[in-house]
Design an enzyme around this catalytic site. Structure first.
Site, PDB file in Angstrom:
ATOM      1  N   ASP A   1       0.851  -1.181   0.000  1.00  0.00           N
ATOM      2  CA  ASP A   1       0.000   0.000   0.000  1.00  0.00           C
ATOM      3  C   ASP A   1       0.886   1.230   0.000  1.00  0.00           C
ATOM      4  OD1 ASP A   1      -2.149   1.988   0.721  1.00  0.00           O
ATOM      5  OD2 ASP A   1      -3.284   0.146   1.039  1.00  0.00           O
TER       6      ASP A   1
ATOM      7  N   ASP B   1       4.359   2.249  -5.026  1.00  0.00           N
ATOM      8  CA  ASP B   1       3.481   2.854  -6.014  1.00  0.00           C
ATOM      9  C   ASP B   1       3.314   1.840  -7.131  1.00  0.00           C
ATOM     10  OD1 ASP B   1       2.231   4.234  -8.039  1.00  0.00           O
ATOM     11  OD2 ASP B   1       3.659   5.889  -8.105  1.00  0.00           O
TER      12      ASP B   1
ATOM     13  N   TYR C   1     -13.134   6.800 -13.256  1.00  0.00           N
ATOM     14  CA  TYR C   1     -13.130   5.573 -12.452  1.00  0.00           C
ATOM     15  C   TYR C   1     -13.795   4.434 -13.231  1.00  0.00           C
ATOM     16  CZ  TYR C   1     -13.989   2.378  -8.572  1.00  0.00           C
ATOM     17  OH  TYR C   1     -14.022   1.265  -7.762  1.00  0.00           O
TER      18      TYR C   1
ATOM     19  N   LYS D   1     -11.864   0.958 -14.579  1.00  0.00           N
ATOM     20  CA  LYS D   1     -12.273  -0.368 -14.120  1.00  0.00           C
ATOM     21  C   LYS D   1     -12.791  -1.237 -15.271  1.00  0.00           C
ATOM     22  CE  LYS D   1     -11.247  -0.253  -9.774  1.00  0.00           C
ATOM     23  NZ  LYS D   1     -10.252  -1.215  -9.203  1.00  0.00           N
TER      24      LYS D   1
END
Length: 244
Positions: free
Chosen positions: A35, A55, A154, A158
């Protein structure tokens, strides 16, 4: 010669779905909890877990994660949960920099992680689960959302993950690497503020929102031998809000 223990890389592991996945997979894997935030406290509570900051949109850092994983055992599993979202705004108002950031993290990050894992998994097979979203199939990010502000960046990122999963599954099948996806629907956590959970739940056929643990169980199933004949699949876990 002692067999190496299986290792799972879990991204977004500091909270929500990623943390639930780390807890589930730590029962029978060494878990690399990845993370940008600090997952050290959570990792200390899980046997065999290691916290790593990275990252995932940086391919060199993804390669380093795979090297770290292989130093602890045999990399068998990637569960990619990390993603970002931005406040809803219309496409007309959306800054190009914001679009590029969401695509870079959510889609390019998925590509970088999968690409980095392929050489290691090619030796012995493995399983990848790249999380997508119900929004990838609907074009808007939340039940009851303002359709003039869909979070197109977004949704598009996805949707790209779904296509990437199918391409990976096709290319890697002969190496015994299975690639699937989980598409969560309305879920408790940071995506739905607590004061909106009741109203959102009322729109779900099962009359509740999902939990991170349910998403983790779906990912675990797809990585398990029980799903050994499943690849290129998107498993919808959304309470019936989208029956695809």
């Amino acid at each position: 010669m002692t067999a190496k223990l299986p290792v799972a890389i879990i991204t977004g592991a500091a909270s929500n779905i990623g943390l639930a996945c780390a807890r589930r997979f730590s029962k029978d894997h060494i878990v690399l909890m990845v993370d940008l935030a600090d997952a050290g406290t959570e990792a200390a509570l899980l046997p065999g877990a290691k916290a790593v900051k990275a990252d995932i949109s940086d391919y060199a850092q993804c390669q380093a994660l795979v090297e770290e994983a292989e130093s602890h055992g045999t990399l068998t599993t990637l569960v990619h949960c990390a993603a970002i979202s931005k406040p809803a705004c219309s496409i007309e108002e959306m800054p190009l920099a914001e679009w590029e950031q969401v695509i870079r993290v959510n889609l390019t990050g998925s590509f970088c992680l999968a690409k980095a894992c392929i050489p290691a998994m090619s030796h012995h097979g493995g399983s990848m689960v790249l999380f997508t979203s119900r929004a990838a199939k609907t074009g808007f990010a939340a039940l009851g959302a303002n359709r003039g502000k869909t979070k197109a960046h977004y949704c598009a990122s996805k949707a790209g993950v779904i296509s990437l999963v199918k391409s990976l599954a096709t290319e890697l099948a002969d190496r015994n690497i299975r690639v699937n996806s989980v598409a969560p629907g309305p879920m408790a956590g940071t995506m739905i503020p607590k004061d909106q959970q009741e109203s959102i739940a009322a729109m779900v056929p099962l009359k509740r929102i999902g939990t991170p643990e349910e998403m983790a169980e779906a990912a675990y199933y797809l990585c398990s031998p029980l799903a050994g004949f499943i690849t290129g699949h998107v498993l919808d876990v959304n309470g019936g809000t989208l029956m695809d």
